[in-house]
Motif scaffolding. Structure first.
Motif, PDB file in Angstrom:
ATOM      1  N   VAL A   1       0.848  -1.196   0.000  1.00  0.00           N
ATOM      2  CA  VAL A   1       0.000   0.000   0.000  1.00  0.00           C
ATOM      3  C   VAL A   1       0.879   1.240   0.000  1.00  0.00           C
ATOM      4  CG1 VAL A   1      -1.992  -1.007   1.194  1.00  0.00           C
ATOM      5  CG2 VAL A   1      -0.195   0.067   2.528  1.00  0.00           C
ATOM      6  N   ALA A   2       0.361   2.292  -0.591  1.00  0.00           N
ATOM      7  CA  ALA A   2       0.942   3.620  -0.436  1.00  0.00           C
ATOM      8  C   ALA A   2       0.057   4.319   0.581  1.00  0.00           C
ATOM      9  CB  ALA A   2       0.948   4.378  -1.752  1.00  0.00           C
ATOM     10  N   GLN A   3       0.644   4.784   1.677  1.00  0.00           N
ATOM     11  CA  GLN A   3      -0.103   5.435   2.757  1.00  0.00           C
ATOM     12  C   GLN A   3       0.233   6.916   2.789  1.00  0.00           C
ATOM     13  OE1 GLN A   3       1.608   3.204   5.994  1.00  0.00           O
ATOM     14  NE2 GLN A   3      -0.191   1.888   6.128  1.00  0.00           N
ATOM     15  N   ARG A   4      -0.839   7.735   2.770  1.00  0.00           N
ATOM     16  CA  ARG A   4      -0.648   9.181   2.883  1.00  0.00           C
ATOM     17  C   ARG A   4      -0.856   9.611   4.326  1.00  0.00           C
ATOM     18  NH1 ARG A   4      -4.290  11.631  -1.918  1.00  0.00           N
ATOM     19  NH2 ARG A   4      -5.380  12.268  -0.042  1.00  0.00           N
ATOM     20  N   LEU A   5      -0.361  10.785   4.670  1.00  0.00           N
ATOM     21  CA  LEU A   5      -0.528  11.308   6.026  1.00  0.00           C
ATOM     22  C   LEU A   5      -1.991  11.475   6.415  1.00  0.00           C
ATOM     23  CD1 LEU A   5       2.285  13.996   6.302  1.00  0.00           C
ATOM     24  CD2 LEU A   5       2.173  11.775   7.422  1.00  0.00           C
ATOM     25  N   ASP A   6      -2.858  11.756   5.433  1.00  0.00           N
ATOM     26  CA  ASP A   6      -4.282  11.939   5.724  1.00  0.00           C
ATOM     27  C   ASP A   6      -5.036  10.606   5.797  1.00  0.00           C
ATOM     28  OD1 ASP A   6      -4.435  11.166   3.071  1.00  0.00           O
ATOM     29  OD2 ASP A   6      -5.361  13.016   2.362  1.00  0.00           O
ATOM     30  N   LYS A   7      -4.301   9.492   5.894  1.00  0.00           N
ATOM     31  CA  LYS A   7      -4.835   8.131   6.056  1.00  0.00           C
ATOM     32  C   LYS A   7      -5.388   7.518   4.776  1.00  0.00           C
ATOM     33  CE  LYS A   7      -4.408   8.370  10.619  1.00  0.00           C
ATOM     34  NZ  LYS A   7      -3.164   8.192  11.187  1.00  0.00           N
ATOM     35  N   GLN A   8      -5.302   8.197   3.648  1.00  0.00           N
ATOM     36  CA  GLN A   8      -5.722   7.610   2.377  1.00  0.00           C
ATOM     37  C   GLN A   8      -4.685   6.565   1.954  1.00  0.00           C
ATOM     38  OE1 GLN A   8      -8.596   8.293   0.556  1.00  0.00           O
ATOM     39  NE2 GLN A   8      -9.174   9.366   2.422  1.00  0.00           N
TER      40      GLN A   8
ATOM     41  N   MET B   1      -3.534   3.596  -1.267  1.00  0.00           N
ATOM     42  CA  MET B   1      -3.705   3.025  -2.596  1.00  0.00           C
ATOM     43  C   MET B   1      -3.097   1.627  -2.543  1.00  0.00           C
ATOM     44  SD  MET B   1      -2.840   4.372  -6.457  1.00  0.00           S
ATOM     45  CE  MET B   1      -1.241   4.972  -6.069  1.00  0.00           C
ATOM     46  N   LYS B   2      -3.916   0.631  -2.887  1.00  0.00           N
ATOM     47  CA  LYS B   2      -3.485  -0.764  -2.810  1.00  0.00           C
ATOM     48  C   LYS B   2      -2.681  -1.153  -4.042  1.00  0.00           C
ATOM     49  CE  LYS B   2      -7.503  -2.041  -0.095  1.00  0.00           C
ATOM     50  NZ  LYS B   2      -8.710  -2.871  -0.048  1.00  0.00           N
TER      51      LYS B   2
END
Length: 94
Positions: A51-58, A60-61
Motif C-alpha cells: 500500500v501507499a499510505q498518505r498522512l491523511d490516512k488515504q 492506494m493498494k
C-alpha cells in the motif's frame, strides 16, 4: 556466459526475497507525505500486498514482487513503479 548471468540474477532475487521476508513489513518513505509499505501477505493476482499510505490516512493498494535488485509494484489503477530494494527498511506496524 548467459547461464552465469541468469544464475546470478536468480541468486540475487532469492537473496532479496529473503531480506524482505526477514521482517513482517518493509517500508520506503516516498516523499514527505507518502510511504510505501510492503507486506508478506499474498495478493490474489500475483506477488504480495503493498500500500501507499498518505498522512491523511488515504491508501492506494498494490501488489509487489521482486525484480532483480528492484521491487516491482503493480498499482490497483494499472500503473506500476519500480524502486531499488535497498530503499526499503523493516518496520513494525501495530
Amino acid at each position: 556466459m548467459k547461464h552465469l548471468m541468469f544464475l546470478i540474477l536468480v541468486l540475487l532475487t532469492l537473496f532479496y526475497i529473503h531480506k524482505v521476508e526477514a521482517s513482517e513489513y518493509m517500508a520506503m518513505q516516498y516523499n514527505e507525505n507518502v510511504r510505501i509499505v510492503l507486506s508478506k501477505e499474498k495478493c490474489e493476482s500475483a506477488g504480495f500486498k503493498a500500500v501507499a499510505q498518505r498522512l491523511d490516512k488515504q491508501v492506494m493498494k498494490a501488489c509487489w514482487s521482486p525484480n532483480g535488485d528492484k521491487i516491482h509494484i503493480q498499482w490497483e489503477g494499472g500503473d506500476f513503479s519500480e524502486f531499488p530494494l535497498d530503499r526499503f527498511y523493516p518496520v513494525e506496524i501495530k
